[in-house]
Design a protein around this motif. Structure first.
Motif, short mmCIF file in Angstrom:
data_model
loop_
_atom_site.label_atom_id
_atom_site.label_comp_id
_atom_site.label_asym_id
_atom_site.label_seq_id
_atom_site.Cartn_x
_atom_site.Cartn_y
_atom_site.Cartn_z
N ASN A 125 -24.90 -19.32 -2.77
CA ASN A 125 -24.89 -19.43 -1.31
C ASN A 125 -24.25 -20.73 -0.87
OD1 ASN A 125 -26.72 -17.07 -0.21
ND2 ASN A 125 -27.75 -17.87 -2.04
N THR B 45 -18.20 -14.72 0.95
CA THR B 45 -18.12 -13.93 2.18
C THR B 45 -16.86 -14.27 2.97
OG1 THR B 45 -19.32 -13.27 4.18
CG2 THR B 45 -19.35 -15.60 3.62
N LEU C 44 -29.72 -13.32 9.21
CA LEU C 44 -28.40 -13.71 8.72
C LEU C 44 -28.13 -13.10 7.35
CD1 LEU C 44 -28.32 -17.47 9.80
CD2 LEU C 44 -27.07 -15.57 10.83
N ALA C 45 -29.14 -13.13 6.48
CA ALA C 45 -28.94 -12.57 5.14
C ALA C 45 -28.61 -11.08 5.22
CB ALA C 45 -30.19 -12.80 4.30
N TYR D 78 -28.06 -23.30 7.40
CA TYR D 78 -27.78 -21.87 7.38
C TYR D 78 -26.75 -21.56 6.31
CZ TYR D 78 -30.09 -22.66 11.77
OH TYR D 78 -30.98 -23.07 12.72
N THR D 79 -27.02 -20.49 5.55
CA THR D 79 -26.18 -20.18 4.39
C THR D 79 -25.68 -18.75 4.43
OG1 THR D 79 -28.09 -19.51 3.04
CG2 THR D 79 -27.45 -21.83 2.96
N ALA D 80 -24.61 -18.54 3.69
CA ALA D 80 -24.02 -17.22 3.51
C ALA D 80 -23.53 -17.14 2.05
CB ALA D 80 -22.86 -17.00 4.47
N TYR E 172 -27.25 -9.55 7.75
CA TYR E 172 -25.92 -9.40 8.34
C TYR E 172 -24.83 -9.60 7.29
CZ TYR E 172 -21.70 -10.49 10.97
OH TYR E 172 -20.41 -10.52 11.42
N PHE E 173 -24.96 -10.65 6.47
CA PHE E 173 -23.93 -10.92 5.48
C PHE E 173 -23.93 -9.88 4.36
CE2 PHE E 173 -24.49 -15.39 7.11
CZ PHE E 173 -23.29 -15.40 7.80
#
Length: 1004
Positions: free
Chosen positions: A693, A676, A758-759, A670-672, A761-762
């Motif tokens: 990312n 961030t 997730l993408a 899982y990436t952000a 959300y970030f």
């Protein structure tokens, strides 16, 4: 509590009673000849003296008031060119997002993919795009056992098309008539119960791009005698697999020719000749060297080939992957009826289907580290490697045994009253055998209680009972591996692996689920009293059903020994009372100005469920038909509906299988964005604070919501009109507006959607799924998950993580989201022109246009419109339609059908290639997805005029997707490290391409 339930039901009955009182107050004495006889469903002729039940009502011989029922005949299915009931219903315009599991798309998530909870690759129906959970599927008006690990859909692919009489679709909520699940609508598959003679069908077909050859052989026989009749049918269906390498759109995962990403360059950094990584071995890690060809028993650092681009060897993620599996199916059906006396009739039917599917699911790829204890350890190298294990392809073999039996007793009670007693039983046995990497161990422990190493770790260790003594102080893990006496795996060798090593690397999962349903119904219907416009009719009854589902798992892919786990069987008992009223207020012969006819209906149903997932609910519905003049019918309805959570959604016991209940930790999946501040990054991949990312450590809790779930509650209303102008014979027009509001909506974060969630959300700092995302959890919560029996451990080869390292908990379980609102139109038109010398011409159109599809994440928050927004599990598009032309002349018939799906877009969470490097990056603006239009052609010929031997026979040539239109391209990667991005949206299109078939039918 009991008093409250009785009070709620009494309130519903009171509403019906008010309708009766109102009608009676306006009544006048009626003569006997004013009582109407039974009416057929629109477009259907009754047998003499037979009153039928139409989907949407319990009252015999009446039409559905307030709604229109879509009716599809067996001839319609034949004309479509589709080989199965499931494939035909997929093209129904109101069946948004394609139902369940049409193709084995990689991004389908737990509930859609046969690799997940849809363990046998079954197909369902998804009216209105609300999900298969919200569509009630009946067979002969009865519920049947559910499919999937969660029992969350009915598998219509087990129904033989040879036995289909017709399909009726009610596109409106109907819990007042049928109870739970009838939120988006009802699909009733009505099978034949009588016929005359022997009928045979042979169909041969294939795709023109390769693979998918199919054969269908069906036969049915019907006979009758004084007071009874019998019908029997058998169908065999076979379809060959369609491989991804037979479809150019996959192109080995390289979509750069269409403006997409060359995914293998960034997420498939492994090969049959291993890559060596500078840091942690990962699909998107930095490669510094590759190994040469050969046995490579004693490599040194100087033998390695230096890599300068950081990529090294890559592999085709779609190699040896089936888009559609090989399928074999046998189906049997038997129905009979016998009059026992002038007043009693006994009828029943039996149905059995055996279906087997066989998937190729690619090759295993492993990223890990060769330890210094291995004889193949390379001095001076990181020994962090990635390799493709292509000696043995991974497989997934599934089987389903579906059985259903139904017995009914009809009794004529006199004075226009009729009683019916039904009992039915259905059972679905689903099993799946799959092979996969043995890269985790959730069963065995070392002496200290820690998880023991997994099988691959031990195969790499090089340790056995003969050499463990050479270590001065072996660890518990090393001693455990030595005790297995494994043959050492050399991941640097490009030569064939021994079977012993393959058995250490590749394990199996053998999963079996049994779903059962028993239902008993007693009801009576008849004339309550006459009115000037006709008889007031009523139906009352009681219903009981018992549902249960349970399973068991044998496996060794998450252990070093073979293991067997019996899952807890979940059960539910549901009791119901129901009543329905049909009130004709004005009839044509009453000559009321401006009103040709006016009819009202009301229905109410009380359901009480006990067992896992108790519920208690009363649902009313009201309908109105108004005919101002001949040819125009205005209709409307209002009611409430619900569906109870599937029992397995609430079961939170251990299910250590793909798509089942579990909890696991990942460090590199899982990436952000690296800049961030919404989550703590771990630096396993990417540089925190930099560009691009970066990974973060997360625990995913999958499945098993427990008793927190509540039933979904829906309010629906419709308003429509049907026009058949007398001055234009053959023309029919229909339009209906629908409005649906669902509270406590049940949804689930699936694997195929998590990356985009997730993408988003970030990118925005908010999400409709915020209640399921816990960033920066406290250590006590994490430790509790570590101790949870569902915890499967750390499922990657990254650095071992402690509770303080966990930056997020993602609850990928079912939750009641606050609310969903949607509305739209159903529109249809048809015109038939019969000529004296040129035959009969038909034109037809049907479509569904959605106006909104809004989700509220939590009470008080704003609604987010998801209409036409891409999701791998299928948010609905704005418009779908089906239109065409037909011509019949003598023995010939020709029909062309155009299927249309409107364009849409990926607003957030989609990846595009970086303009300078080509690497996957989040799109900063919506990505358009084109519309999809396909043309189907069917040409039929009756052969009786050619030769006597061909009497009562016909031939049909069909082409589905005549112009071989590719699905609209979308680079559907769900994360920056996605290894199997699809090049199209499998929820709204297929990659099968043109299919041609020839069908021969002969009656005897």
């Amino acid at each position: 509590m009991r008093f409250q339930r009785i009070a709620r039901f009494a309130a519903g009955i009171s509403v019906a009673a008010c309708s009766i009182s109102l009608a009676h107050a306006q009544s006048m004495p009626a003569t006997p000849d004013q009582a109407p006889s039974g009416e057929a469903a629109p477009g259907e002729a009754n047998e003499p003296g037979v009153e039928i039940i139409v989907t949407g009502t319990n009252i015999r011989g009446t039409k559905v008031v307030g709604n229109s029922v879509l009716r599809v005949t067996s001839q319609d299915m034949l004309d479509s060119g589709r080989s199965t009931v499931a494939d035909f219903l997929r093209e129904l315009p109101s069946n948004f997002a394609g139902g369940v599991g049409m193709s084995d798309n990689a991004q389908g998530g737990q509930d859609a993919s046969s690799a997940g909870s849809n363990l046998t690759g079954g197909q369902g129906v998804n009216l209105r795009g609300l999900g298969a959970l919200s569509t009630l599927v009946l067979v002969n008006g009865r519920r049947v056992a559910a499919s999937g690990q969660y029992g969350d859909f009915v598998d219509i692919s087990t129904i033989p098309s040879t036995a289909i009489e017709r399909i009726e679709v009610l596109q409106d909520g109907a819990s007042a008539v049928y109870g739970s699940d009838a939120v988006g609508g009802v699909v009733n598959l009505i099978l034949k119960d009588h016929d005359d003679g022997l009928h045979t069908t042979l169909r041969l077909g294939t795709t023109t791009q390769g693979g998918g050859s199919e054969a269908l052989l069906g036969g049915s026989y019907g006979t009758s005698w004084s007071g009874g009749h019998l019908f029997a049918a058998y169908e065999y269906y076979h379809r060959d697999r369609v491989r991804a390498d037979q479809r150019a759109i996959y192109n080995g995962g390289d979509f750069s020719d269409r403006g997409g990403i060359n995914w293998p360059q960034y997420t498939a950094r492994a090969g049959t000749a291993a890559n060596i990584f500078s840091g942690t071995a990962a699909a998107n890690g930095t490669v510094i060297a590759t190994v040469p060809q050969g046995s490579n028993d004693a490599l040194s650092a100087s033998d390695l080939t230096t890599v300068s681009d950081g990529v090294g060897n890559t592999y085709n993620p779609w190699a040896n992957v089936d888009v559609l599996p090989r399928v074999r199916r046998h189906s049997f059906y038997l129905a009979a009826e016998q009059e026992l006396s002038d007043a009693l009739t006994l009828s029943g039917d039996l149905r059995y289907t055996w279906r087997k599917t066989d998937y190729n699911s690619g090759y295993a790829v492993y990223y890990g580290t060769v330890p210094s204890t291995s004889p193949y350890y390379i001095d001076g190298s990181s020994n962090n490697f990635g390799v493709v294990i292509d000696d043995e392809g991974l497989v997934r073999k599934a089987r389903v045994d579906s059985f259903a039996a139904h017995l009914a007793l009809d009794a004529e009670l006199g004075s226009g009253w009729h009683a019916r007693f039904d009992g039915s039983y259905s059972r679905e046995v689903q099993s799946r055998y799959a092979t996969m990497l043995r890269n985790t161990n959730i069963m065995e422990h070392t002496a200290s209680g820690a998880y023991a190493p997994n099988s691959i770790t031990c195969a790499l260790s090089g340790l056995n009972s003969s050499n463990i003594g050479a270590l001065s102080s072996p660890s518990e893990a090393q001693s455990y591996c030595a005790g297995l006496d494994y043959e050492t795996w050399n991941p640097y060798s490009t030569e064939a692996l021994s079977q012993a090593v393959l058995d250490e690397l590749i394990g199996y999962e053998d999963l079996r689920y049994v779903s059962q349903l028993v239902q008993f119904t007693a009801k009576a219907d008849g004339t309550l009293f006459p009115l000037p416009a006709g008889d007031v009719k009523v139906a009352i009854g009681a219903d009981y059903r018992r549902e249960q589902i349970g399973g068991a798992l044998s496996f060794n892919y998450r252990s070093t020994d073979d293991e067997y786990i019996q899952y807890g069987t979940t059960r539910r008992q549901v009791g119901a009372l129901f009543g329905e009223l049909s009130v004709p207020l004005i009839a044509p012969d009453m000559n009321v100005p401006g009103v040709r006819s006016l009819d009202l209906s009301s229905a109410v149903r009380y359901e009480h469920g006990t067992g896992l997932g108790a519920f208690d609910t009363v649902n009313p519905k009201f309908g109105l038909d108004y005919v101002p003049f001949d040819g125009l019918r205005v209709h409307g309805s209002f009611g409430t509906s619900f569906h109870a959570p599937p029992m397995r959604y609430m079961y939170d016991g251990v299910q250590p299988t793909t798509g089942g209940n579990g909890a696991f930790l990942r460090t590199n999946l899982y990436t952000a964005p690296c800049d961030t501040d919404l989550v703590a990054l771990n630096g396993v991949s990417g540089t925190p604070g930099g560009s691009g990312n970066c990974t973060f450590t997360a625990i995913v809790v999958s499945g098993g919501a427990g008793d927190s779930l509540k039933p979904e509650r829906a309010t629906t209303w419709t308003l429509g009109a049907d026009l058949e102008p007398p001055m234009i014979p053959g023309l029919k027009l229909s339009a209906s507006y629908f409005n649906i509001r669902i509270k406590d909506r049940i949804t689930r974060i699936q694997s195929g959607t998590l990356g985009s969630i997730l993408a988003s959300y970030f990118a925005t700092g908010s999400s409709p799924y915020s209640a399921a995302l816990d960033f920066d959890p406290d250590e006590a919560t994490v430790e509790a998950l570590f101790d949870d029996p569902r915890y499967l451990g750390q499922l990657d080869s990254g650095p071992t993580q402690s509770a303080s390292d966990v930056a997020a908990i993602i609850y990928a379980t079912q939750v009641n989201l606050a609310e969903l609102r949607m509305d739209g139109f159903d529109v249809s038109a048809s015109y038939r022109l019969e000529t004296a010398g040129a035959g009969t011409f038909d034109a037809f159109f049907s479509g569904t246009r959605l106006l909104s599809y809004k989700i509220q994440a939590a009470p008080g928050s704003g609604f987010i419109d998801q209409l036409g927004k891409y999701s791998s599990t299928g948010n609905p598009v704005k418009f779908r339609s089906k239109q065409g032309l037909g011509w019949r002349y003598g023995p010939w018939s020709v029909r062309g059908t155009v299927n249309f799906t409107s364009s849409y877009e990926c607003e957030s969470g989609c990846y595009v290639p970086d303009a300078s490097t080509g690497a996957p990056v989040l799109a900063t603006s919506p990505v358009p997805i084109g519309s999809w239009t396909t043309l189907d052609l069917n040409i039929g010929l009756k052969l009786g005029g050619i030769a006597r031997a061909l009497a009562d026979s016909s031939l049909a040539f069909s082409v589905v997707n005549l112009f071989d239109a590719d699905p609209p391209f979308i680079d559907s990667g769900t994360a920056v490290n996605d290894t199997m991005a699809d090049p199209y949206d499998a929820a709204n299109a297929t990659a099968i391409g043109r299919t041609v078939s020839l069908t021969f039918h002969k009656d005897f």
